[in-house]
Design an enzyme around this catalytic site. Structure first.
Site, short mmCIF file in Angstrom:
data_model
loop_
_atom_site.label_atom_id
_atom_site.label_comp_id
_atom_site.label_asym_id
_atom_site.label_seq_id
_atom_site.Cartn_x
_atom_site.Cartn_y
_atom_site.Cartn_z
NE ARG A 28 8.85 -8.72 17.46
CZ ARG A 28 8.28 -10.07 16.84
NH1 ARG A 28 9.36 -11.10 16.31
NH2 ARG A 28 7.14 -10.34 16.88
NE ARG A 32 12.22 -12.42 23.06
CZ ARG A 32 11.28 -13.54 22.82
NH1 ARG A 32 11.39 -14.41 23.93
NH2 ARG A 32 10.48 -13.46 21.92
NE ARG A 41 11.84 -9.52 30.20
CZ ARG A 41 11.76 -10.20 31.58
NH1 ARG A 41 12.38 -9.91 32.55
NH2 ARG A 41 10.65 -11.25 31.43
CG ASP A 78 3.53 -5.08 23.95
OD1 ASP A 78 2.33 -5.31 23.85
OD2 ASP A 78 4.41 -6.03 23.50
CE1 TYR A 155 -1.92 -10.94 21.30
CE2 TYR A 155 -2.21 -8.85 19.64
CZ TYR A 155 -1.41 -10.05 19.98
OH TYR A 155 -0.39 -10.56 19.38
#
Length: 363
Positions: A28, A32, A41, A78, A155
């Site tokens: 990562r 963010r 973003r 992702d 998921y």
């Protein structure tokens, strides 16, 4: 695509070849915690649009390299792009994480799954790989990645994130044959997807097994590691006249390091719950190791970050085969200047561990 690579430390370290210092990249590393990421973003309007727009994905991939002297870029995407391409309908809600509009709730849902064509359903990812390689211009290697079949299946069956995994574990124990069918088609999809990334220019590949650690030992070997091993066996392992190293990372997988090392991969990622020196002794010279600073260390004062970085380097010891990374991804609240402290510490403090006539291999 053939471009001369100006910095190949990562690729050499993954193959346990000598380097002048320990290479570093961070899970990562584009995310963010960076104000420039947040600006891009916001411009994209949504996380999915950011992932699905090659120019924006390229921009975000390169942002940490403009700030820090890292030794690799990793594709911004992702892991859930694959099940989305298989028809499950992915969306992201603020504060809730990923959700699937059409989760797998019946045997018929699993039976009708097929392998998507990466150049069609996932073209935006493959185009992003091509664009990133062009923009990197050989500065550092590009890492491609995908989720493990088991992690993707969690998921797909749960319909999103889960705290107790009741649906997927119920499927595992009540209908193991059906779960194997799901894992088999997902493994083929991941293999095809990663090979398309490599063909487009990815110079290393990583498989993220985020939820492998929730499994019992026998279940891990049967339902997670076995399918990652199949993927490894099916990957393109040479491109542009260079080996393409493969990294496997199971979060919480410290109990199974020997098994993971025997999968055919080139490197094993380890999280911060594993003693890196012990991990090195356990895997021997079979694979390189990647890791494993506790991500929360980056909340600490700069001198503490340097101390903990020095400890990770000392735990691994001298000689080849170490890629410095966090034990998992950078957390959103981290000060970017603390990341700079970490990167500079690795660059400075790792040099003695690679001196030709210095400490030698401490294995």
């Amino acid at each position: 695509m053939t471009t001369s690579l100006h910095n190949d430390r990562l690729l050499r370290a993954l193959l346990r070849q000598p380097v002048d210092r320990t290479p570093i990249w961070l899970m990562r590393q584009a995310g963010r915690y960076l104000p420039e990421y947040r600006a891009t973003r916001a411009r994209a309007g949504s996380f999915l649009t950011l992932c699905q727009t090659p120019e924006l994905a390229c921009e975000v991939t390169l942002q940490p390299l403009e700030r820090f002297p890292l030794d690799a870029a990793i594709l911004f995407s992702d892991i859930l792009t694959v099940p989305d391409a298989m028809g499950l309908g992915l969306s992201f809600s603020e504060g809730e994480g990923p959700r699937f509009a059409r989760p797998l709730r019946a045997a018929a849902d699993i039976v009708r799954l097929s392998v998507p064509d990466p150049e069609i359903e996932l073209r935006y990812v493959i185009d992003a790989v091509r664009l990133i390689r062009r923009e990197l211009a050989g500065r550092v290697p590009l890492i491609g990645f995908a989720g493990s079949p088991w992690t993707l299946a969690t998921y797909m069956v749960e319909g999103g994130s889960s705290k107790d995994y009741t649906r997927i574990k119920g499927l595992l124990y009540d209908q193991p044959e059906l779960l194997h069918r799901l894992l088999e088609v997902t493994a083929r999809a991941v293999t095809t997807y990663l090979n398309a990334q490599i063909a487009a220019g990815a110079q290393a590949a990583m498989i993220f097994d985020t939820w492998g650690g929730i499994l019992a030992p026998r279940a891990y070997r049967e339902f997670s590691l076995a399918y990652m091993s199949r993927i490894v066996a099916g990957l393109t392992r040479e491109a542009e006249k260079r080996p393409v190293p493969v990294i496997l990372f199971t979060k919480g997988g410290g109990a199974w390091l020997e098994d993971i090392a025997a999968s055919g991969c080139d490197a094993v990622g380890v999280d911060w719950t594993v003693d890196l020196g012990d991990a090195r002794r356990r895997v021997g010279a079979r694979v390189a190791l990647q890791g494993n600073l506790d991500p929360a260390t980056l909340y600490a004062a700069p001198e503490r970050i340097r101390q903990q970085t020095a400890q990770v380097l000392a735990d691994y010891g001298a000689g080849p085969g170490h890629v410095f990374n966090l034990g998992h991804g950078i957390q959103p609240g981290i000060d970017p200047e603390h990341v700079r402290v970490l990167v500079e510490a690795v660059r400075q403090l790792s040099i003695p561990y690679h001196a030709p006539t210095g400490m030698g291999d401490t294995r």
